[in-house]
Design a protein around this motif. Structure first.
Motif, PDB file in Angstrom:
ATOM      1  N   GLY A  56       1.282  63.706  42.650  1.00 27.35           N
ATOM      2  CA  GLY A  56       0.692  62.977  41.732  1.00 27.35           C
ATOM      3  C   GLY A  56      -0.262  64.093  40.935  1.00 27.35           C
ATOM      4  N   LEU A  57      -0.069  65.189  41.399  1.00 31.23           N
ATOM      5  CA  LEU A  57      -1.244  66.475  40.969  1.00 31.23           C
ATOM      6  C   LEU A  57      -0.853  67.047  39.469  1.00 31.23           C
ATOM      7  CD1 LEU A  57      -1.726  68.243  44.269  1.00 31.23           C
ATOM      8  CD2 LEU A  57      -3.593  66.748  42.785  1.00 31.23           C
ATOM      9  N   PRO A  60       6.066  64.901  35.523  1.00 30.77           N
ATOM     10  CA  PRO A  60       7.212  65.388  35.264  1.00 30.77           C
ATOM     11  C   PRO A  60       7.432  65.524  33.729  1.00 30.77           C
ATOM     12  CG  PRO A  60       7.480  63.204  36.129  1.00 30.77           C
ATOM     13  CD  PRO A  60       6.271  63.439  36.512  1.00 30.77           C
ATOM     14  N   THR A  61       8.355  66.389  33.272  1.00 25.85           N
ATOM     15  CA  THR A  61       8.461  66.384  31.790  1.00 25.85           C
ATOM     16  C   THR A  61       9.387  65.082  31.572  1.00 25.85           C
ATOM     17  OG1 THR A  61       8.463  68.911  31.938  1.00 25.85           O
ATOM     18  CG2 THR A  61       9.514  67.707  30.051  1.00 25.85           C
ATOM     19  N   SER A  62      10.380  64.817  32.179  1.00 29.63           N
ATOM     20  CA  SER A  62      11.012  63.567  32.363  1.00 29.63           C
ATOM     21  C   SER A  62      11.566  63.242  33.900  1.00 29.63           C
ATOM     22  CB  SER A  62      12.481  63.786  31.210  1.00 29.63           C
ATOM     23  OG  SER A  62      13.242  64.611  31.983  1.00 29.63           O
ATOM     24  N   GLY A  63      11.919  62.027  33.715  1.00 29.29           N
ATOM     25  CA  GLY A  63      12.212  61.298  34.992  1.00 29.29           C
ATOM     26  C   GLY A  63      11.077  60.595  35.532  1.00 29.29           C
ATOM     27  N   THR A  64      11.058  60.077  36.791  1.00 26.37           N
ATOM     28  CA  THR A  64      10.211  59.333  37.449  1.00 26.37           C
ATOM     29  C   THR A  64       9.636  59.585  38.857  1.00 26.37           C
ATOM     30  OG1 THR A  64      11.251  57.657  38.197  1.00 26.37           O
ATOM     31  CG2 THR A  64      10.558  57.158  36.041  1.00 26.37           C
ATOM     32  N   VAL A  65       8.449  59.630  39.068  1.00 23.90           N
ATOM     33  CA  VAL A  65       8.127  59.896  40.470  1.00 23.90           C
ATOM     34  C   VAL A  65       7.401  58.581  41.194  1.00 23.90           C
ATOM     35  CG1 VAL A  65       6.652  61.272  41.991  1.00 23.90           C
ATOM     36  CG2 VAL A  65       7.498  62.377  39.974  1.00 23.90           C
ATOM     37  N   ASP A  71       5.459  53.560  40.304  1.00 21.73           N
ATOM     38  CA  ASP A  71       5.965  54.915  39.271  1.00 21.73           C
ATOM     39  C   ASP A  71       4.438  55.325  38.970  1.00 21.73           C
ATOM     40  OD1 ASP A  71       6.034  56.385  37.248  1.00 21.73           O
ATOM     41  OD2 ASP A  71       7.377  55.049  36.182  1.00 21.73           O
ATOM     42  N   LEU A  72       4.213  56.744  39.422  1.00 26.52           N
ATOM     43  CA  LEU A  72       2.853  57.387  39.311  1.00 26.52           C
ATOM     44  C   LEU A  72       2.486  57.400  37.784  1.00 26.52           C
ATOM     45  CD1 LEU A  72       2.817  60.103  41.787  1.00 26.52           C
ATOM     46  CD2 LEU A  72       2.112  57.803  41.929  1.00 26.52           C
ATOM     47  N   ALA A  73       3.666  57.238  36.738  1.00 28.00           N
ATOM     48  CA  ALA A  73       3.240  57.375  35.310  1.00 28.00           C
ATOM     49  C   ALA A  73       2.395  56.124  34.884  1.00 28.00           C
ATOM     50  CB  ALA A  73       4.514  57.674  34.502  1.00 28.00           C
ATOM     51  N   THR A  74       2.888  54.973  35.579  1.00 31.01           N
ATOM     52  CA  THR A  74       2.011  53.760  35.153  1.00 31.01           C
ATOM     53  C   THR A  74       0.812  53.710  35.570  1.00 31.01           C
ATOM     54  OG1 THR A  74       2.870  52.426  37.058  1.00 31.01           O
ATOM     55  CG2 THR A  74       4.287  52.806  35.282  1.00 31.01           C
ATOM     56  N   GLN A  77      -5.352  58.029  34.988  1.00 29.98           N
ATOM     57  CA  GLN A  77      -5.825  59.286  35.717  1.00 29.98           C
ATOM     58  C   GLN A  77      -6.611  58.668  37.129  1.00 29.98           C
ATOM     59  OE1 GLN A  77      -5.143  62.356  35.498  1.00 29.98           O
ATOM     60  NE2 GLN A  77      -6.709  63.040  34.221  1.00 29.98           N
ATOM     61  N   LYS A  78      -7.421  57.652  37.096  1.00 30.93           N
ATOM     62  CA  LYS A  78      -8.183  57.112  38.050  1.00 30.93           C
ATOM     63  C   LYS A  78      -7.330  56.362  38.977  1.00 30.93           C
ATOM     64  CE  LYS A  78     -12.573  55.494  36.837  1.00 30.93           C
ATOM     65  NZ  LYS A  78     -13.531  54.200  36.341  1.00 30.93           N
ATOM     66  N   GLY A  79      -6.232  55.704  38.533  1.00 31.23           N
ATOM     67  CA  GLY A  79      -5.211  55.048  39.525  1.00 31.23           C
ATOM     68  C   GLY A  79      -4.526  56.151  40.286  1.00 31.23           C
ATOM     69  N   ARG A  80      -4.117  57.204  39.668  1.00 35.87           N
ATOM     70  CA  ARG A  80      -3.599  58.355  40.623  1.00 35.87           C
ATOM     71  C   ARG A  80      -4.253  59.117  41.575  1.00 35.87           C
ATOM     72  NH1 ARG A  80      -0.575  59.462  35.918  1.00 35.87           N
ATOM     73  NH2 ARG A  80      -2.130  61.145  35.244  1.00 35.87           N
ATOM     74  N   ALA A  81      -5.576  59.154  41.237  1.00 36.16           N
ATOM     75  CA  ALA A  81      -6.706  59.653  42.103  1.00 36.16           C
ATOM     76  C   ALA A  81      -6.784  58.797  43.152  1.00 36.16           C
ATOM     77  CB  ALA A  81      -7.927  59.887  41.284  1.00 36.16           C
ATOM     78  N   ARG A  82      -6.701  57.307  42.967  1.00 28.88           N
ATOM     79  CA  ARG A  82      -6.802  56.519  44.070  1.00 28.88           C
ATOM     80  C   ARG A  82      -5.658  56.661  45.014  1.00 28.88           C
ATOM     81  NH1 ARG A  82      -9.250  52.158  46.034  1.00 28.88           N
ATOM     82  NH2 ARG A  82      -7.742  50.672  46.964  1.00 28.88           N
ATOM     83  N   MET A  83      -4.470  56.682  44.273  1.00 24.01           N
ATOM     84  CA  MET A  83      -3.168  56.589  44.924  1.00 24.01           C
ATOM     85  C   MET A  83      -3.278  57.668  46.136  1.00 24.01           C
ATOM     86  SD  MET A  83      -0.311  55.545  45.658  1.00 24.01           S
ATOM     87  CE  MET A  83       0.942  54.817  44.334  1.00 24.01           C
ATOM     88  N   ARG A  84      -3.715  58.922  45.644  1.00 24.29           N
ATOM     89  CA  ARG A  84      -4.071  60.606  46.277  1.00 24.29           C
ATOM     90  C   ARG A  84      -4.709  60.142  47.497  1.00 24.29           C
ATOM     91  NH1 ARG A  84      -3.721  63.184  41.183  1.00 24.29           N
ATOM     92  NH2 ARG A  84      -5.868  63.333  41.328  1.00 24.29           N
ATOM     93  N   ARG A  85      -5.930  59.341  47.078  1.00 28.70           N
ATOM     94  CA  ARG A  85      -6.770  59.201  48.391  1.00 28.70           C
ATOM     95  C   ARG A  85      -6.291  58.151  49.547  1.00 28.70           C
ATOM     96  NH1 ARG A  85     -10.804  58.779  44.304  1.00 28.70           N
ATOM     97  NH2 ARG A  85     -10.742  56.429  44.518  1.00 28.70           N
ATOM     98  N   THR A  86      -5.624  57.254  48.912  1.00 28.71           N
ATOM     99  CA  THR A  86      -5.264  56.131  49.918  1.00 28.71           C
ATOM    100  C   THR A  86      -3.886  56.045  50.568  1.00 28.71           C
ATOM    101  OG1 THR A  86      -4.614  54.776  48.086  1.00 28.71           O
ATOM    102  CG2 THR A  86      -6.855  54.430  48.777  1.00 28.71           C
TER     103      THR A  86
END
Lengths: 240, 193
Positions: A56-57, A60-65, A71-74, A77-86
């Protein structure tokens, strides 16, 4: 067995027009719980791009992670940071420990950033250090540890709490053969205990610790070994 | 392979009969190079003919026991103190295959390389799995682990060489488009242009 990490037809393009670089081209890739997957390929093949997208750093240009079904795109910024920590732990070639913090403080940091109280975070950090076999080094600073010991701290930091996805970028690159092997043994045992691991490496001897080895060339998965699980075959089918 | 010297070296530990020699050899090398008993006895007969071992009687079950002679001990000492010759490399099927693949027209060298890399890494995964579960409690265990490491390092060297061949061939292909290597990714790019 479920996919902790899932990349679905992921393309990542850097730059535009004349200078456009297709770092990943429609890659589908999964790492399941209890599984260690190695990604091999020459420099420029897209290994690191795959890992930064998985963490999540980068997006993607297309597709989902997706990580643990989200889905990290949903996430913002904060949610992704949280996901990275937890949920996600990183292990880098050069350890990336904070020199001014002790081993236990380094390991506790992601928990504290996530709002866990200092005392509880330090207690969990000590447990994690014990699991990687260096409980007695908890109060040492990185400068007073060997490379192998620092990498153990980094692994403890990557798995502390309930993190289920470990992303390792050439984690043994700076270590001698035997110390490197101990680190792989550790990574392996974390996956045997239920985590999903992705190991980026250009060394075959290290990749051989994985359940599956995926080969990247020019942003495309060209081959895969050890894919004896039906699900794994189905997952990679789109990119063959 | 130096079955002859290996058997002599084992007899330095004490007199043994053929079957024992075979199992001692395999215990240390993890049966990586299996010996059949016939081969062991043929070798013992030749060693006896050359005065390097002698029969020293039989056990209760009629197994002929062999012991090493003074000349045999000398041969073992020479073996351990002489480096293994590297002057004539053993015939290497993979190197020969690749040398022909890059020169014979119509061979997809990229695929030859990738298929081999995949197969060699699968073998590496098997060796690593064996190694993962090992605990070296006796010198025999340690000996087999070191043999396993040798297989691992050799397989790794092969993969590194394949990586090198691929990189080298791709560079050659860029410098002169008539060069042999085409990977599926290259082909894709070419059709895209």
């Amino acid at each position: 067995m479920s996919a902790v990490l899932q990349l679905d037809t992921v393309t990542r393009i850097h730059g535009e027009g004349e200078t456009e670089v297709h770092a990943l081209k429609s890659v589908t890739f999964a790492a399941h719980d209890g599984e260690l997957v190695a990604v091999m390929g020459p420099s420029g093949s897209g290994k690191s791009t795959l890992l930064t997208l998985a963490g999540g750093l980068d997006a993607p240009t297309s597709g989902t992670v997706s990580v643990e079904g989200t889905d990290l795109a949903t996430l913002g910024q904060k949610g992704r940071a949280r996901m990275r920590r937890t949920s996600i732990g990183y292990v880098f070639q050069d350890f990336n420990l904070i020199p001014a913090l002790t081993a236990a403080e380094n390991v506790a940091l992601p928990l504290e950033l996530d709002g866990v109280g200092t005392r509880q975070a330090r207690a969990l950090a000590r447990v994690a250090l014990g699991e990687v076999g260096i409980a007695e080094l908890a109060d040492r600073f990185p400068d007073n540890m060997s490379g192998g010991q620092q990498q153990r701290v980094a692994i403890a930091r990557a798995v502390v709490g309930e993190r289920r996805l470990i992303l390792a970028d050439e984690p043994t690159g700076a270590l001698d053969t035997e110390t490197g092997e101990e680190i792989l043994r550790l990574l392996r045992s974390r996956c045997d205990a239920g985590a999903a691991g992705v190991l980026v490496t250009h060394e075959a001897r290290h990749a051989a610790w994985a359940d599956r080895v995926v080969f990247l060339r020019d942003g495309v998965i060209v081959d895969e070994t050890g894919a004896d699980r039906v699900e794994a075959l189905v997952d990679s089918g789109a990119t063959r | 392979m130096s079955v002859r010297q290996a058997l002599l070296a084992l007899l330095e530990e004490g007199p043994m009969y053929g079957y024992q020699l075979r199992s001692e050899f395999e215990r240390r090398t993890g049966a990586t190079w299996p010996l059949n008993v016939g081969q062991v006895y043929t070798t013992l007969t030749r060693l006896e003919r050359d005065g390097l071992v002698t029969e020293s009687g039989a056990d209760g079950e009629g197994h002929v026991i062999y012991e090493v002679t003074e000349a045999g001990r000398d041969e073992v000492a020479t073996w351990f103190t002489t480096p293994v010759a590297r002057t004539t490399p053993p015939r290497d099927e993979l190197a020969i295959k690749l040398a022909l693949a890059v020169t014979v027209p119509g061979v997809d060298v990229g695929t030859v390389i990738q298929q081999q890399r995949s197969a060699t890494i699968s073998a590496l995964q098997d060796y690593t799995r064996l190694k993962r579960d090992r605990r070296d409690t006796t010198p025999g265990d340690l000996a087999w682990t070191l043999v396993l490491d040798s297989l691992i390092f050799n397989a790794e060297a092969e993969v590194r060489w394949l990586d090198h061949c691929e990189a080298r061939l791709r560079r050659a292909a860029l410098e002169s488009p008539a060069a042999p290597l085409t990977t599926s990714a290259d082909a894709e790019e070419r059709t895209a242009r």
